[in-house]
Design a protein around this motif. Structure first.
Motif, short mmCIF file in Angstrom:
data_model
loop_
_atom_site.label_atom_id
_atom_site.label_comp_id
_atom_site.label_asym_id
_atom_site.label_seq_id
_atom_site.Cartn_x
_atom_site.Cartn_y
_atom_site.Cartn_z
N LEU A 49 -36.28 71.05 -6.65
CA LEU A 49 -35.28 71.85 -7.18
C LEU A 49 -35.91 73.44 -7.29
O LEU A 49 -35.25 74.34 -7.16
CB LEU A 49 -34.87 71.35 -8.48
CG LEU A 49 -33.88 70.23 -8.24
CD1 LEU A 49 -33.32 69.49 -9.88
CD2 LEU A 49 -32.54 70.17 -7.46
N PHE A 50 -37.14 73.58 -8.07
CA PHE A 50 -37.78 74.76 -8.18
C PHE A 50 -37.85 75.46 -6.68
O PHE A 50 -37.26 76.61 -6.77
CB PHE A 50 -39.13 74.65 -8.76
CG PHE A 50 -39.73 76.09 -8.63
CD1 PHE A 50 -39.70 77.21 -9.41
CD2 PHE A 50 -40.91 76.04 -7.65
CE1 PHE A 50 -40.22 78.15 -9.28
CE2 PHE A 50 -41.38 77.28 -7.69
CZ PHE A 50 -41.32 78.30 -8.11
N PHE A 51 -38.38 74.80 -5.52
CA PHE A 51 -38.27 75.35 -4.23
C PHE A 51 -37.00 76.06 -4.12
O PHE A 51 -36.88 77.10 -3.28
CB PHE A 51 -39.02 74.18 -3.52
CG PHE A 51 -40.42 74.09 -3.72
CD1 PHE A 51 -41.22 75.04 -4.30
CD2 PHE A 51 -40.72 72.72 -3.17
CE1 PHE A 51 -42.67 74.53 -4.60
CE2 PHE A 51 -42.20 72.57 -3.23
CZ PHE A 51 -43.08 73.20 -3.87
N GLU A 52 -36.21 75.26 -4.08
CA GLU A 52 -34.46 75.55 -3.66
C GLU A 52 -34.25 76.89 -4.29
O GLU A 52 -33.58 77.58 -3.60
CB GLU A 52 -33.51 74.42 -3.75
CG GLU A 52 -34.05 73.14 -3.10
CD GLU A 52 -33.13 72.03 -3.31
OE1 GLU A 52 -32.32 71.85 -3.92
OE2 GLU A 52 -33.47 70.91 -2.57
N ASP A 53 -34.54 76.93 -5.73
CA ASP A 53 -34.21 77.86 -6.36
C ASP A 53 -34.74 78.98 -6.24
O ASP A 53 -34.12 80.23 -6.19
CB ASP A 53 -34.26 77.37 -7.87
CG ASP A 53 -33.43 78.45 -8.86
OD1 ASP A 53 -32.27 78.93 -8.48
OD2 ASP A 53 -34.25 78.81 -10.16
#
Length: 150
Positions: A49-53
């Motif tokens: 989720l961090f990578f996507e954000d």
């Protein structure tokens, strides 16, 4: 069995290097402690989720800095968001660059912002690659019948 022990040792050494080199901080350890048998993929899911954000925010920052008239308040809001999300997973080096980036936003320093954007992209690329390697190592150990201690 020796192969599994060797893989586990490599994982421990690799993880230690991520902390030693300042890629991760204790927040990553705290994140790992939240993972248990009921949610074995918790850390991978949170980091994904961090990578996507981060990908979305880096695109927004790139667009914002490409405008003829830069909205520094909006730019700072994106950097603030990236700073917070990188801090939440323990991505220390990204967090540090974001602090500098926010200062250049406050100064409305276009050149400084462009340099910080490049630095954030560089650090993000390194952290992403290193965490993906860490997760692959963990999966390799689990697939071989070993265990990943938290």
């Amino acid at each position: 069995m020796d192969g599994i022990v060797q893989l586990e040792r490599q994982l421990v050494d690799y993880t230690a290097s991520l902390f030693h080199e300042g890629f991760l901080d204790d927040q990553f350890n705290q994140l790992q402690q939240l993972q248990d048998e009921s949610n074995p993929d918790f850390v991978v899911e949170v980091v994904t989720l961090f990578f996507e954000d981060a990908d979305r925010l880096l695109n927004e920052l790139t667009k914002a800095l490409g405008q003829p008239s830069i909205d520094f308040k909006r730019l700072d809001a994106h950097v603030h968001q990236l700073k917070g999300s990188s801090s939440s997973i323990g991505a220390q080096r990204i967090h540090r660059v974001c602090i500098s980036f926010r200062n250049t936003c406050e100064e409305q320093n276009v050149e400084g912002c462009l340099k910080n954007l490049q630095q954030v992209k560089h650090e993000y690329s390194l952290v992403k690659s290193k965490l993906e390697t860490l997760f692959r190592m963990e999966q390799q150990i689990l697939a071989a019948g070993g265990s990943v201690s938290r």
